[in-house]
Design an enzyme around this catalytic site. Structure first.
Site, PDB file in Angstrom:
ATOM      1  N   TYR A   1      -1.982  -0.388  10.624  1.00 29.01           N
ATOM      2  CA  TYR A   1      -2.034  -0.753   9.195  1.00 29.01           C
ATOM      3  C   TYR A   1      -0.705  -0.400   8.523  1.00 29.01           C
ATOM      4  O   TYR A   1      -0.130  -1.211   7.788  1.00 29.01           O
ATOM      5  CB  TYR A   1      -3.205  -0.030   8.528  1.00 29.01           C
ATOM      6  CG  TYR A   1      -3.414  -0.383   7.075  1.00 29.01           C
ATOM      7  CD1 TYR A   1      -3.928  -1.625   6.713  1.00 29.01           C
ATOM      8  CD2 TYR A   1      -3.103   0.520   6.050  1.00 29.01           C
ATOM      9  CE1 TYR A   1      -4.134  -1.950   5.377  1.00 29.01           C
ATOM     10  CE2 TYR A   1      -3.307   0.197   4.720  1.00 29.01           C
ATOM     11  CZ  TYR A   1      -3.825  -1.038   4.383  1.00 29.01           C
ATOM     12  OH  TYR A   1      -4.022  -1.375   3.053  1.00 29.01           O
TER      13      TYR A   1
ATOM     14  N   SER B   1       0.861  -1.187   0.000  1.00 26.03           N
ATOM     15  CA  SER B   1       0.000   0.000   0.000  1.00 26.03           C
ATOM     16  C   SER B   1       0.900   1.240   0.000  1.00 26.03           C
ATOM     17  O   SER B   1       2.077   1.157   0.380  1.00 26.03           O
ATOM     18  CB  SER B   1      -0.845  -0.003   1.272  1.00 26.03           C
ATOM     19  OG  SER B   1      -1.553   1.203   1.420  1.00 26.03           O
TER      20      SER B   1
ATOM     21  N   ALA C   1       2.212  -0.037   9.933  1.00 25.24           N
ATOM     22  CA  ALA C   1       3.271  -0.935  10.428  1.00 25.24           C
ATOM     23  C   ALA C   1       3.204  -2.271   9.684  1.00 25.24           C
ATOM     24  O   ALA C   1       4.239  -2.822   9.280  1.00 25.24           O
ATOM     25  CB  ALA C   1       3.120  -1.137  11.931  1.00 25.24           C
ATOM     26  N   SER C   2       1.991  -2.772   9.469  1.00 21.61           N
ATOM     27  CA  SER C   2       1.865  -4.071   8.787  1.00 21.61           C
ATOM     28  C   SER C   2       2.326  -3.968   7.333  1.00 21.61           C
ATOM     29  O   SER C   2       2.991  -4.861   6.820  1.00 21.61           O
ATOM     30  CB  SER C   2       0.423  -4.589   8.867  1.00 21.61           C
ATOM     31  OG  SER C   2      -0.451  -3.863   8.017  1.00 21.61           O
ATOM     32  N   LYS C   3       1.988  -2.861   6.669  1.00 24.38           N
ATOM     33  CA  LYS C   3       2.336  -2.741   5.242  1.00 24.38           C
ATOM     34  C   LYS C   3       3.816  -2.364   5.046  1.00 24.38           C
ATOM     35  O   LYS C   3       4.429  -2.783   4.063  1.00 24.38           O
ATOM     36  CB  LYS C   3       1.405  -1.745   4.546  1.00 24.38           C
ATOM     37  CG  LYS C   3      -0.065  -2.217   4.469  1.00 24.38           C
ATOM     38  CD  LYS C   3      -0.230  -3.487   3.631  1.00 24.38           C
ATOM     39  CE  LYS C   3      -1.686  -3.845   3.410  1.00 24.38           C
ATOM     40  NZ  LYS C   3      -1.858  -5.071   2.611  1.00 24.38           N
TER      41      LYS C   3
HETATM   42  N1  LIG Z   1      -8.652  -0.484  -1.205  1.00 22.86           N
HETATM   43  C1  LIG Z   1      -7.580   0.284  -1.093  1.00 22.86           C
HETATM   44  O1  LIG Z   1      -7.655   1.512  -1.220  1.00 22.86           O
HETATM   45  C2  LIG Z   1      -6.233  -0.333  -0.830  1.00 22.86           C
HETATM   46  C3  LIG Z   1      -5.101   0.477  -1.030  1.00 22.86           C
HETATM   47  C4  LIG Z   1      -3.838  -0.063  -0.819  1.00 22.86           C
HETATM   48  C5  LIG Z   1      -3.699  -1.382  -0.443  1.00 22.86           C
HETATM   49  N2  LIG Z   1      -4.810  -2.147  -0.252  1.00 22.86           N
HETATM   50  C6  LIG Z   1      -4.580  -3.552   0.117  1.00 22.86           C
HETATM   51  O2  LIG Z   1      -4.958  -4.358  -0.975  1.00 22.86           O
HETATM   52  C7  LIG Z   1      -5.493  -5.603  -0.523  1.00 22.86           C
HETATM   53  C8  LIG Z   1      -6.890  -5.799  -1.075  1.00 22.86           C
HETATM   54  O3  LIG Z   1      -7.708  -4.728  -0.628  1.00 22.86           O
HETATM   55  P1  LIG Z   1      -9.238  -4.587  -1.081  1.00 22.86           P
HETATM   56  O4  LIG Z   1      -9.522  -3.136  -1.091  1.00 22.86           O
HETATM   57  O5  LIG Z   1      -9.470  -5.421  -2.276  1.00 22.86           O
HETATM   58  O6  LIG Z   1      -9.947  -5.213   0.222  1.00 22.86           O
HETATM   59  P2  LIG Z   1     -11.353  -5.948   0.418  1.00 22.86           P
HETATM   60  O7  LIG Z   1     -11.764  -5.664   1.820  1.00 22.86           O
HETATM   61  O8  LIG Z   1     -12.294  -5.603  -0.684  1.00 22.86           O
HETATM   62  O9  LIG Z   1     -10.954  -7.497   0.277  1.00 22.86           O
HETATM   63  C9  LIG Z   1     -10.132  -8.132   1.222  1.00 22.86           C
HETATM   64  C10 LIG Z   1     -10.413  -9.639   1.188  1.00 22.86           C
HETATM   65  O10 LIG Z   1      -9.538 -10.256   2.144  1.00 22.86           O
HETATM   66  C11 LIG Z   1     -10.266 -11.306   2.765  1.00 22.86           C
HETATM   67  N3  LIG Z   1      -9.651 -11.662   4.055  1.00 22.86           N
HETATM   68  C12 LIG Z   1      -9.545 -10.881   5.165  1.00 22.86           C
HETATM   69  N4  LIG Z   1      -8.953 -11.579   6.154  1.00 22.86           N
HETATM   70  C13 LIG Z   1      -8.676 -12.821   5.662  1.00 22.86           C
HETATM   71  C14 LIG Z   1      -8.066 -13.989   6.203  1.00 22.86           C
HETATM   72  N5  LIG Z   1      -7.629 -14.047   7.466  1.00 22.86           N
HETATM   73  N6  LIG Z   1      -7.941 -15.075   5.407  1.00 22.86           N
HETATM   74  C15 LIG Z   1      -8.395 -15.046   4.128  1.00 22.86           C
HETATM   75  N7  LIG Z   1      -8.987 -13.970   3.560  1.00 22.86           N
HETATM   76  C16 LIG Z   1      -9.120 -12.863   4.327  1.00 22.86           C
HETATM   77  C17 LIG Z   1     -11.680 -10.744   2.924  1.00 22.86           C
HETATM   78  O11 LIG Z   1     -12.628 -11.778   3.142  1.00 22.86           O
HETATM   79  C18 LIG Z   1     -11.856 -10.016   1.595  1.00 22.86           C
HETATM   80  O12 LIG Z   1     -12.423 -10.869   0.630  1.00 22.86           O
HETATM   81  C19 LIG Z   1      -5.430  -5.541   0.998  1.00 22.86           C
HETATM   82  O13 LIG Z   1      -4.241  -6.170   1.427  1.00 22.86           O
HETATM   83  C20 LIG Z   1      -5.384  -4.053   1.286  1.00 22.86           C
HETATM   84  O14 LIG Z   1      -4.751  -3.788   2.521  1.00 22.86           O
HETATM   85  C21 LIG Z   1      -6.062  -1.649  -0.423  1.00 22.86           C
END
Ligand SMILES: NC(=O)c1ccc[n+]([C@@H]2O[C@H](COP(=O)([O-])OP(=O)(O)OC[C@H]3O[C@@H](n4cnc5c(N)ncnc54)[C@H](O)[C@@H]3O)[C@@H](O)[C@H]2O)c1
Length: 261
Positions: A157, A144, A159-161
């Site tokens: 968040y 991210s 810290a994790s990323k």
């Molecule tokens: N949406 C954003 O703006 C954004 C920006 C930067 C990074 N991200 C990262 O991109 C990735 C996808 O984000 P998104 O927006 O598609 O999120 P989202 O919430 O739409 O989808 C996340 C999915 O992860 C699954 N999940 C959560 N915990 C789980 C577990 N323990 N085991 C298996 N599945 C699990 C959920 O069921 C869900 O289907 C994430 O890692 C997020 O941190 C998102």
């Protein structure tokens, strides 16, 4: 638009019941990859599978908690029995919550670190174990902009990323001479289900109406638009295929000019 086919690829995508993972699963299967979805949300994952199959694609689902190594290993072995050697693995499962630092408790720390960092670590281990036996492969970790840039109310968040960045770079170095490439994508704001939830929390932070949150971001991003799912898909295809054959341990910022490092 990249028209690259993914014929012959077997791609595992975690978190593909929703958001970016689901978008990649649908797109990759349309390009003839065989796709395995690992997610905890069975109902939404089955909807994605139905859509893929209706379009003539090949996909399978494993109800998997990515914080549980045994579940990941079982799913990965089954994928290989069904589809053949895993060629690529995308770690998109993640969680995010915005809270003032002093309101964050240990439970939120454990959940966020367990899913975003430990889950990515465990999936990379399982993927690499398979890829070493298969003669190589590509891994893509969803980091991210918060993996590079500090953000108040997102301490855990971030810290994790930031951790995902270190993990990606270290694994990339260790397996660079084993034909395994590991890279990450660092998106800014992508309008997925995650932001349908986060906009209420961000609205509190900035004292905005929740419906003003995404327009507020657009105004402040140099390109004045959010990350499109197609931007994520195109970057992912680049990183997962030979288009990026000399690239490992790198991250692509999808941020519309907001951050340059
Ligand atoms: N949406 C954003 O703006 C954004 C920006 C930067 C990074 N991200 C990262 O991109 C990735 C996808 O984000 P998104 O927006 O598609 O999120 P989202 O919430 O739409 O989808 C996340 C999915 O992860 C699954 N999940 C959560 N915990 C789980 C577990 N323990 N085991 C298996 N599945 C699990 C959920 O069921 C869900 O289907 C994430 O890692 C997020 O941190 C998102």
């Amino acid at each position: 638009m990249n028209t690259e086919k993914l014929t012959g690829k077997v791609i595992v995508i975690t978190g593909a019941a929703s958001g970016m993972g689901a978008a990649m699963a649908k797109d990759f299967s349309a390009r003839e990859a065989k796709v395995a979805i690992l997610d905890m949300n069975e109902e939404k994952a089955q909807e994605v599978i139905k859509e893929i199959e209706a379009a003539g694609g090949v996909a399978t689902f494993y109800k998997t908690d990515i914080t549980n190594k045994t579940q990941i290993e079982t799913a990965a072995s089954d994928v290989e029995e069904k589809f053949g050697p895993i060629t690529s693995w995308v770690n998109s499962a993640g969680v995010s919550k915005m809270l003032p630092f002093l309101d964050c408790d240990e439970e939120l720390w454990d959940l966020t670190m367990n899913v975003n960092l430990k889950g990515t670590f465990l999936c990379c281990q399982v993927a690499i174990d398979k890829m070493l036996k298969n003669g190589g492969g590509t891994i893509l970790n969803m980091s991210s902009l918060s993996g590079k840039k500090a953000s108040s109310w997102q301490t855990i968040y971030c810290a994790s990323k930031f951790g995902v960045q270190g993990l990606t770079q270290s694994i990339a170095k260790e397996f660079a001479d084993k034909n395994i490439r590991v890279n990450s994508i660092c998106p800014g704001i992508v309008h997925t289900e995650m932001w349908d939830r986060l906009k209420y929390e961000y609205a509190k932070k900035r004292d905005l109406d929740p419906e003003e949150v995404l327009p507020y971001f657009k105004k402040n991003i140099p390109m004045h638009k959010l990350v499109d799912l197609q931007d994520v898909i195109q970057a992912a295809i680049f990183l997962l295929t030979d288009c990026s054959s000399y690239l490992t341990g790198q991250s692509i910022n999808l941020v519309g000019g907001e951050w340059m490092d």
